[in-house]
Structures are given as C-alpha cells and as structure tokens.
Design a protein around this motif. Structure first.
Motif, PDB file in Angstrom:
ATOM      1  N   ILE A  47       0.847  -1.189   0.000  1.00 57.74           N
ATOM      2  CA  ILE A  47       0.000   0.000   0.000  1.00 57.74           C
ATOM      3  C   ILE A  47       0.888   1.246   0.000  1.00 57.74           C
ATOM      4  CG2 ILE A  47      -0.285   0.138   2.527  1.00 57.74           C
ATOM      5  CD1 ILE A  47      -3.350   0.780   1.809  1.00 57.74           C
ATOM      6  N   GLU A  48       0.439   2.284  -0.686  1.00 57.99           N
ATOM      7  CA  GLU A  48       1.209   3.523  -0.842  1.00 57.99           C
ATOM      8  C   GLU A  48       0.449   4.703  -0.243  1.00 57.99           C
ATOM      9  OE1 GLU A  48       4.224   3.640  -2.064  1.00 57.99           O
ATOM     10  OE2 GLU A  48       4.388   1.696  -3.075  1.00 57.99           O
ATOM     11  N   LYS A  49       1.136   5.820  -0.093  1.00 57.46           N
ATOM     12  CA  LYS A  49       0.521   7.036   0.412  1.00 57.46           C
ATOM     13  C   LYS A  49      -0.663   7.430  -0.466  1.00 57.46           C
ATOM     14  CE  LYS A  49       1.332  11.838   1.591  1.00 57.46           C
ATOM     15  NZ  LYS A  49       2.260  12.966   1.553  1.00 57.46           N
ATOM     16  N   GLY A  50      -1.760   7.797   0.181  1.00 58.03           N
ATOM     17  CA  GLY A  50      -2.968   8.224  -0.510  1.00 58.03           C
ATOM     18  C   GLY A  50      -3.913   7.087  -0.851  1.00 58.03           C
ATOM     19  N   GLU A  51      -3.455   5.849  -0.744  1.00 59.79           N
ATOM     20  CA  GLU A  51      -4.322   4.711  -1.059  1.00 59.79           C
ATOM     21  C   GLU A  51      -5.150   4.310   0.159  1.00 59.79           C
ATOM     22  OE1 GLU A  51      -2.187   2.277  -4.597  1.00 59.79           O
ATOM     23  OE2 GLU A  51      -1.481   1.786  -2.584  1.00 59.79           O
ATOM     24  N   THR A  52      -6.266   3.648  -0.127  1.00 60.55           N
ATOM     25  CA  THR A  52      -7.136   3.134   0.924  1.00 60.55           C
ATOM     26  C   THR A  52      -7.197   1.617   0.832  1.00 60.55           C
ATOM     27  OG1 THR A  52      -9.137   3.232  -0.424  1.00 60.55           O
ATOM     28  CG2 THR A  52      -8.599   5.195   0.885  1.00 60.55           C
ATOM     29  N   VAL A  53      -7.595   1.006   1.920  1.00 59.08           N
ATOM     30  CA  VAL A  53      -7.898  -0.420   1.953  1.00 59.08           C
ATOM     31  C   VAL A  53      -9.114  -0.589   2.854  1.00 59.08           C
ATOM     32  CG1 VAL A  53      -6.238  -0.866   3.834  1.00 59.08           C
ATOM     33  CG2 VAL A  53      -7.045  -2.775   2.408  1.00 59.08           C
ATOM     34  N   THR A  54     -10.040  -1.418   2.406  1.00 58.32           N
ATOM     35  CA  THR A  54     -11.206  -1.761   3.222  1.00 58.32           C
ATOM     36  C   THR A  54     -11.057  -3.208   3.649  1.00 58.32           C
ATOM     37  OG1 THR A  54     -12.613  -0.184   2.058  1.00 58.32           O
ATOM     38  CG2 THR A  54     -13.731  -1.937   3.286  1.00 58.32           C
ATOM     39  N   TRP A  55     -11.085  -3.410   4.964  1.00 58.88           N
ATOM     40  CA  TRP A  55     -10.934  -4.730   5.562  1.00 58.88           C
ATOM     41  C   TRP A  55     -12.280  -5.224   6.081  1.00 58.88           C
ATOM     42  CZ3 TRP A  55      -6.371  -6.994   4.966  1.00 58.88           C
ATOM     43  CH2 TRP A  55      -5.236  -6.197   4.812  1.00 58.88           C
ATOM     44  N   LYS A  56     -12.503  -6.515   5.904  1.00 62.12           N
ATOM     45  CA  LYS A  56     -13.649  -7.186   6.524  1.00 62.12           C
ATOM     46  C   LYS A  56     -13.057  -8.230   7.462  1.00 62.12           C
ATOM     47  CE  LYS A  56     -16.489 -10.248   4.444  1.00 62.12           C
ATOM     48  NZ  LYS A  56     -17.559 -10.752   3.568  1.00 62.12           N
ATOM     49  N   LYS A  69      -6.904   4.859   5.313  1.00 57.43           N
ATOM     50  CA  LYS A  69      -6.147   5.523   4.255  1.00 57.43           C
ATOM     51  C   LYS A  69      -4.744   5.806   4.769  1.00 57.43           C
ATOM     52  CE  LYS A  69      -6.259   9.586   1.266  1.00 57.43           C
ATOM     53  NZ  LYS A  69      -7.075  10.725   0.816  1.00 57.43           N
ATOM     54  N   ILE A  70      -3.760   5.620   3.911  1.00 53.02           N
ATOM     55  CA  ILE A  70      -2.390   5.981   4.254  1.00 53.02           C
ATOM     56  C   ILE A  70      -2.272   7.488   4.078  1.00 53.02           C
ATOM     57  CG2 ILE A  70       0.067   5.650   3.757  1.00 53.02           C
ATOM     58  CD1 ILE A  70      -1.358   3.131   4.835  1.00 53.02           C
ATOM     59  N   ILE A  71      -2.143   8.197   5.208  1.00 54.72           N
ATOM     60  CA  ILE A  71      -2.158   9.659   5.159  1.00 54.72           C
ATOM     61  C   ILE A  71      -0.757  10.263   5.135  1.00 54.72           C
ATOM     62  CG2 ILE A  71      -4.451   9.869   6.178  1.00 54.72           C
ATOM     63  CD1 ILE A  71      -3.022  10.626   8.836  1.00 54.72           C
ATOM     64  N   SER A  72       0.255   9.471   5.500  1.00 55.22           N
ATOM     65  CA  SER A  72       1.633   9.953   5.388  1.00 55.22           C
ATOM     66  C   SER A  72       2.553   8.767   5.185  1.00 55.22           C
ATOM     67  CB  SER A  72       2.059  10.749   6.631  1.00 55.22           C
ATOM     68  OG  SER A  72       2.238   9.891   7.734  1.00 55.22           O
ATOM     69  N   MET A  73       3.670   9.026   4.491  1.00 51.89           N
ATOM     70  CA  MET A  73       4.668   7.983   4.283  1.00 51.89           C
ATOM     71  C   MET A  73       6.004   8.637   3.999  1.00 51.89           C
ATOM     72  SD  MET A  73       4.777   4.764   1.601  1.00 51.89           S
ATOM     73  CE  MET A  73       3.381   3.949   2.343  1.00 51.89           C
ATOM     74  N   ASN A  74       7.008   8.224   4.740  1.00 45.32           N
ATOM     75  CA  ASN A  74       8.385   8.640   4.529  1.00 45.32           C
ATOM     76  C   ASN A  74       9.223   7.362   4.531  1.00 45.32           C
ATOM     77  OD1 ASN A  74      10.873   9.885   4.398  1.00 45.32           O
ATOM     78  ND2 ASN A  74      10.853  10.580   6.521  1.00 45.32           N
ATOM     79  N   ARG A  75       9.341   6.777   3.360  1.00 46.53           N
ATOM     80  CA  ARG A  75       9.995   5.485   3.168  1.00 46.53           C
ATOM     81  C   ARG A  75      11.461   5.562   3.547  1.00 46.53           C
ATOM     82  NH1 ARG A  75       8.456   4.982  -1.852  1.00 46.53           N
ATOM     83  NH2 ARG A  75       6.631   3.738  -1.441  1.00 46.53           N
ATOM     84  N   SER A  82      -5.061   6.042   8.784  1.00 47.71           N
ATOM     85  CA  SER A  82      -6.136   6.645   9.541  1.00 47.71           C
ATOM     86  C   SER A  82      -7.468   6.064   9.067  1.00 47.71           C
ATOM     87  CB  SER A  82      -6.113   8.162   9.333  1.00 47.71           C
ATOM     88  OG  SER A  82      -7.099   8.788  10.099  1.00 47.71           O
ATOM     89  N   MET A  83      -8.316   5.689  10.007  1.00 52.32           N
ATOM     90  CA  MET A  83      -9.625   5.159   9.658  1.00 52.32           C
ATOM     91  C   MET A  83     -10.477   6.273   9.054  1.00 52.32           C
ATOM     92  SD  MET A  83     -12.696   3.751  12.050  1.00 52.32           S
ATOM     93  CE  MET A  83     -13.277   5.423  12.264  1.00 52.32           C
ATOM     94  N   ILE A  84     -11.091   5.978   7.918  1.00 55.96           N
ATOM     95  CA  ILE A  84     -12.021   6.937   7.326  1.00 55.96           C
ATOM     96  C   ILE A  84     -13.459   6.439   7.405  1.00 55.96           C
ATOM     97  CG2 ILE A  84     -10.325   8.099   5.875  1.00 55.96           C
ATOM     98  CD1 ILE A  84     -11.232   6.433   3.512  1.00 55.96           C
ATOM     99  N   GLN A  85     -13.624   5.148   7.719  1.00 56.71           N
ATOM    100  CA  GLN A  85     -14.959   4.595   7.933  1.00 56.71           C
ATOM    101  C   GLN A  85     -14.815   3.312   8.735  1.00 56.71           C
ATOM    102  OE1 GLN A  85     -17.148   3.978   4.335  1.00 56.71           O
ATOM    103  NE2 GLN A  85     -18.907   3.100   5.359  1.00 56.71           N
ATOM    104  N   GLY A  86     -15.652   3.149   9.741  1.00 56.95           N
ATOM    105  CA  GLY A  86     -15.596   1.934  10.533  1.00 56.95           C
ATOM    106  C   GLY A  86     -16.228   2.106  11.896  1.00 56.95           C
ATOM    107  N   ALA A  87     -15.998   1.119  12.759  1.00 53.68           N
ATOM    108  CA  ALA A  87     -16.667   1.054  14.054  1.00 53.68           C
ATOM    109  C   ALA A  87     -16.138   2.054  15.074  1.00 53.68           C
ATOM    110  CB  ALA A  87     -16.546  -0.353  14.628  1.00 53.68           C
ATOM    111  N   PHE A  88     -14.898   2.489  14.924  1.00 52.62           N
ATOM    112  CA  PHE A  88     -14.335   3.441  15.881  1.00 52.62           C
ATOM    113  C   PHE A  88     -14.851   4.845  15.608  1.00 52.62           C
ATOM    114  CE2 PHE A  88     -11.009   0.150  15.713  1.00 52.62           C
ATOM    115  CZ  PHE A  88     -10.881  -0.129  17.062  1.00 52.62           C
ATOM    116  N   ARG A  89     -14.827   5.666  16.628  1.00 48.56           N
ATOM    117  CA  ARG A  89     -15.107   7.090  16.414  1.00 48.56           C
ATOM    118  C   ARG A  89     -13.929   7.709  15.659  1.00 48.56           C
ATOM    119  NH1 ARG A  89     -17.120  11.324  21.001  1.00 48.56           N
ATOM    120  NH2 ARG A  89     -17.557  12.999  19.543  1.00 48.56           N
ATOM    121  N   SER A  90     -12.712   7.283  16.020  1.00 49.36           N
ATOM    122  CA  SER A  90     -11.501   7.662  15.291  1.00 49.36           C
ATOM    123  C   SER A  90     -10.434   6.613  15.552  1.00 49.36           C
ATOM    124  CB  SER A  90     -11.001   9.047  15.710  1.00 49.36           C
ATOM    125  OG  SER A  90     -10.542   9.025  17.039  1.00 49.36           O
TER     126      SER A  90
END
Length: 150
Positions: A47-56, A69-75, A82-90
């Motif tokens: 996974i790279e910066k800016g990409e998302t993954v949805t897990w079940k 979503k990968i919000i930062s990356m310094n390889r 960071s969660m953008i959708q899911g069970a947590f508030r954040s």
C-alpha cells in the motif's frame, strides 16, 4: 483517547521490515484468526501514500468493516494509516522504523476512540485496549518472524 505504544526489535534490514509492515498480503496472513480480508481499495501488495484499503474481519464475535487511508509515508522510516470509515469514532496507527545497530526497531503508536461516550470509555478500559494490544503484539510477532526468516 487511548494510546497503545509497542516497540519490536527485529533482526532484519529496515527496508524489509518497512515493506512487510505495509504489505496487504502479509497483514491478511497475520490476522488469519480474525478472518481478515481486504475487500476494496488496495487489496494486495504494498500500500502507498494516498491509497485506501477496506478490511472485513470478525472482531469480538462481530463482523466488522473498516476502511483506512495511508495519510503519510516517509519510506522507510514511517507511515500512518487513519480510519475513514468503521466502528471506531476515530483511529490512527503510526508505524515508525529506525535502525539500531544491526537491527530495526519498529514502533507502533495506535490511537483510537470508541463511540458511545462514557459507555465506550468504560469498554476501552475494561476490555478493548487489552484486546487491541494483544492483536498488535500478535501481528508484530508475525512480522518479526517473516522478516527474520528472509
């Protein structure tokens, strides 16, 4: 907001450890007990910066769906999802890597906030924080084994 911080010393090159930590296939294998699979966004490979993954997955006996979503990356020194959708508030998970002698030190900083106000806070204190820490420790043992086996 609860914060879980873990440090794992791995006898492997920093680039190897960094790539294993962001590899969707390795993550899926490390979470086989929760039947976790990637169902949308990046579903395999690195996974790279800016990409998302949805897990079940099944956590606490309940089917969960979480998109991050990968919000930062310094390889190869850090990346943050960071969660953008899911069970947590954040939820934010910072992955830090540094070279220490001939080893790589991988540090996880996992911050989360449950929904449901005071009930969520009580659940965090009584159960969820320990559950998530154990989950991360299991994942890190798996990553360590993979990295040190190559």
């Amino acid at each position: 907001m609860p914060v879980i911080t873990l440090k794992t010393v791995i006898n492997a090159d920093i680039h190897t450890v960094f790539d294993l930590a962001r590899n969707i296939d390795v993550h899926r294998s490390s979470m086989s007990d929760t039947e976790e699979i990637a169902i949308a966004g990046r579903t395999a490979g690195l996974i790279e910066k800016g990409e998302t993954v949805t897990w079940k997955a099944r956590h606490l006996g309940i089917q969960q769906i979480l998109t991050s979503k990968i919000i930062s990356m310094n390889r190869p020194y850090e990346f943050t999802d960071s969660m953008i959708q899911g069970a947590f508030r954040s939820m934010n998970h910072q992955h830090l890597f540094r070279i220490e002698g001939k080893t790589t030190v991988m540090t996880d900083i996992f911050e989360f906030e449950s929904p449901f106000g005071i009930i969520g806070k009580a659940f965090n204190a009584l159960y969820l924080s320990r559950y998530l820490k154990n989950l991360l420790e299991d994942r890190n043992r798996y990553l360590k084994h993979c990295a040190e086996s190559t």
